[in-house]
Design an enzyme around this catalytic site. Structure first.
Site: not given
Length: 261
Positions: A12, A14, A200
């Site tokens: 991922d 951001d 996240d």
């Protein structure tokens, strides 16, 4: 790149490889260099558009690997510039337009915002915000109603084949396909010896469970993910450090544990 990589990393952006506030990834450079040195691959996997990810992929020196775009709704092939139509995105916006006003009004998507509005809500520079609005498959946005109305909104979308997935910042709508779907196809193509994924947010869970090992990167800007399947067995672990700093440490530790050279 056709050689069988010793490790294929899916990540991922951001809040994971990229800092949540500054959008910088400098802290992850040592691990990225180590991955390059051992012949490992890095596949960026994000809700960002192909244009956004293409720019970042070039900056990171990862153009020779494909990238998963718009939360898995699309794929940017290796060594390719972003191309294609926005027909899926237009169809998605049409579904939104036909929802009852009481449901539709709670969702404020990128298509409802000006470039300046996207820049304000994301913290991106204007040029980057323009790239964020160049969507082909999915619509990120903010839900501004209550939890019950949100459930009704998602149920109404589901009747039209549209799903909603919660990311690090936004609720992203699409006609399906996930990061995990794209990962399965890329593993079948590249046949890596080992696979690793890092994320996240809730929309990363399937990705984390689709690889040999998954890492939940700490993000102090959102509630931590609850325990997920695979953690108890050590298949999925968590970092203490956030963003690219945590990503860097987790990748280096994993490479060292696998004794990849």
């Amino acid at each position: 790149m056709t050689a069988k990589p010793p490790l294929l990393v899916f990540t991922d952006l951001d809040g994971t490889l990229i800092d949540h506030d500054s959008y910088q990834w400098d802290a992850a450079q040592p691990a990225l260099r180590r991955l390059h040195d051992i012949g490992a691959g890095v596949v960026l996997a994000s809700s960002k558009t192909a244009v956004e990810i293409g720019t970042l992929r070039d900056e990171m020196g990862l153009r020779h690997w494909p990238a998963i775009v718009e939360n898995g709704a699309g794929l940017l092939p290796a060594n390719s510039a972003p191309t294609g139509s926005a027909s899926s995105y237009d169809a998605l916006r049409d579904v939104l337009a036909k929802l009852p006003g009481a449901l539709r009004d709670g969702f404020h998507g990128f298509g409802d915002m000006s470039v300046t509005g996207v820049a304000d809500i994301t913290g991106l520079p204007i040029e980057a915000a323009k790239r964020a609005k160049m969507r082909q498959f999915s619509e990120p946005g903010l839900w501004q109603g209550d939890a019950e109305a949100r459930r009704d909104f998602l149920a109404a979308l589901a009747d039209h084949g549209v799903t909603g997935r919660e990311g690090g910042r936004f609720l992203t709508l699409s006609f399906g396909n996930t990061k995990a779907d794209q990962i399965d196809a890329l593993i079948a193509k590249y046949h890596p010896t080992q696979t690793l994924s890092l994320g996240d947010a809730p929309n990363d869970v399937e990705m984390l469970q689709a690889t040999d090992h998954g890492v939940i990167v700490a993000n102090p800007h959102r509630p931590p993910l609850p325990p997920i399947k695979g953690e108890a067995e050590g298949k999925i672990t968590r970092t203490n450090l956030p963003g690219p700093t945590g990503w860097n440490q987790a990748v280096l530790d994993h490479v060292n544990a696998l004794t990849l050279t």
